[in-house]
Design an enzyme around this catalytic site. Structure first.
Site, short mmCIF file in Angstrom:
data_model
loop_
_atom_site.label_atom_id
_atom_site.label_comp_id
_atom_site.label_asym_id
_atom_site.label_seq_id
_atom_site.Cartn_x
_atom_site.Cartn_y
_atom_site.Cartn_z
N SER A 89 -5.09 0.24 1.31
CA SER A 89 -4.61 1.14 0.17
C SER A 89 -3.38 1.19 0.35
CB SER A 89 -5.50 2.34 0.26
OG SER A 89 -4.77 3.38 -0.58
N TYR B 43 -6.59 10.36 5.45
CA TYR B 43 -6.70 8.98 4.82
C TYR B 43 -5.41 8.19 5.14
CZ TYR B 43 -8.16 5.96 1.24
OH TYR B 43 -8.42 4.70 0.50
#
Length: 237
Positions: free
Chosen positions: A134, A147
């Site tokens: 990501s 995250y």
């Protein structure tokens, strides 16, 4: 199955995982899909002619059971992942951090360890691992600490695996803003209004955009390794 190359896709019950499974099957791969929601997996498998087995990448036992069904693997798409919470670092839940690290980072490691012998045995050194990273693994943002940390770990896993030279290709795909409702629903504890707000008024990617990147990387000859690929909507800087 005949002599078709075999692709394993984790986290395939929805979103990018399901879209990737469809794209690979359409490109001639025999696809094996894994996720916790077996009913959804079986519906997908029936649609695209795949095999479906329950898989929880946070469980050693579940990974071992999943792998026991596989004789050959040419491609592993480590897609299982997710985020929880958007609180400032000082207010974050350690349980949320633990879950994010387990599913994004350790889940990726478990699948690589379990399937590396089969990937190394792929014909003509064509074995390939695609790790779903990501842009959160490159660019920290407020509210994303857990995250961010988990996806930074995925980036390190990909880098180190390349250095250790297993004769298996390793690609890291780093999507930007992808409008997959379930990702945000999970992040916000099922709050549909907050989940929708993430994408409102924005130009967003869709799961099929990332699936096409998976399909293309997997279609390349064994001499080729795409190291990293960052994919953003045109308005995301």
């Amino acid at each position: 199955m005949s002599d078709k190359k075999v692709a394993v896709v984790t986290g395939a019950s929805s979103g990018i995982g399901a879209a990737s499974a469809r794209a690979l099957a359409a490109d001639g791969w025999h696809v094996v899909v894994g996720a916790r929601r077996l009913e959804r997996l079986e519906a997908l498998a029936a649609e695209i002619g795949a095999e479906a087995y329950a898989l929880d990448v946070t469980s050693d036992e579940s990974v071992a059971e999943f792998v026991s069904h596989l004789d050959r693997v040419d491609l592993l798409v480590n897609n299982a992942g997710g985020a929880k919470g958007m609180e400032p670092l000082v207010d974050t839940s350690i349980d949320d951090w633990r879950w994010m690290y387990e599913v994004n980072a350790l889940g990726t490691v478990r699948m690589i360890q379990a399937l590396m012998p089969k990937l190394e045995a792929a014909p003509d050194k064509s074995g390939l691992i695609i790790n779903m990273g990501s842009i959160a693994g490159w660019a920290p943002y407020a509210g994303g600490s857990g995250y961010n940390a988990a996806k930074h770990a995925v980036r390190v896993i990909s880098r180190v695996l390349r250095l250790e030279e297993h004769d298996v290709r390793v690609t890291e795909l780093d999507p930007g803003r992808v409008a997959t409702e379930e990702f945000s629903l999970n992040r916000f504890g099922g709050d549909a209004e907050r989940a929708a707000e993430v994408y409102k008024g924005e130009v967003n990617l869709v799961a099929e955009d990332i699936a096409e990147a998976v399909r293309w990387v997997a279609s390349l000859p064994a001499r080729t390794n795409i190291d990293t690929m960052t994919i953003k909507p045109r308005t995301q800087s």
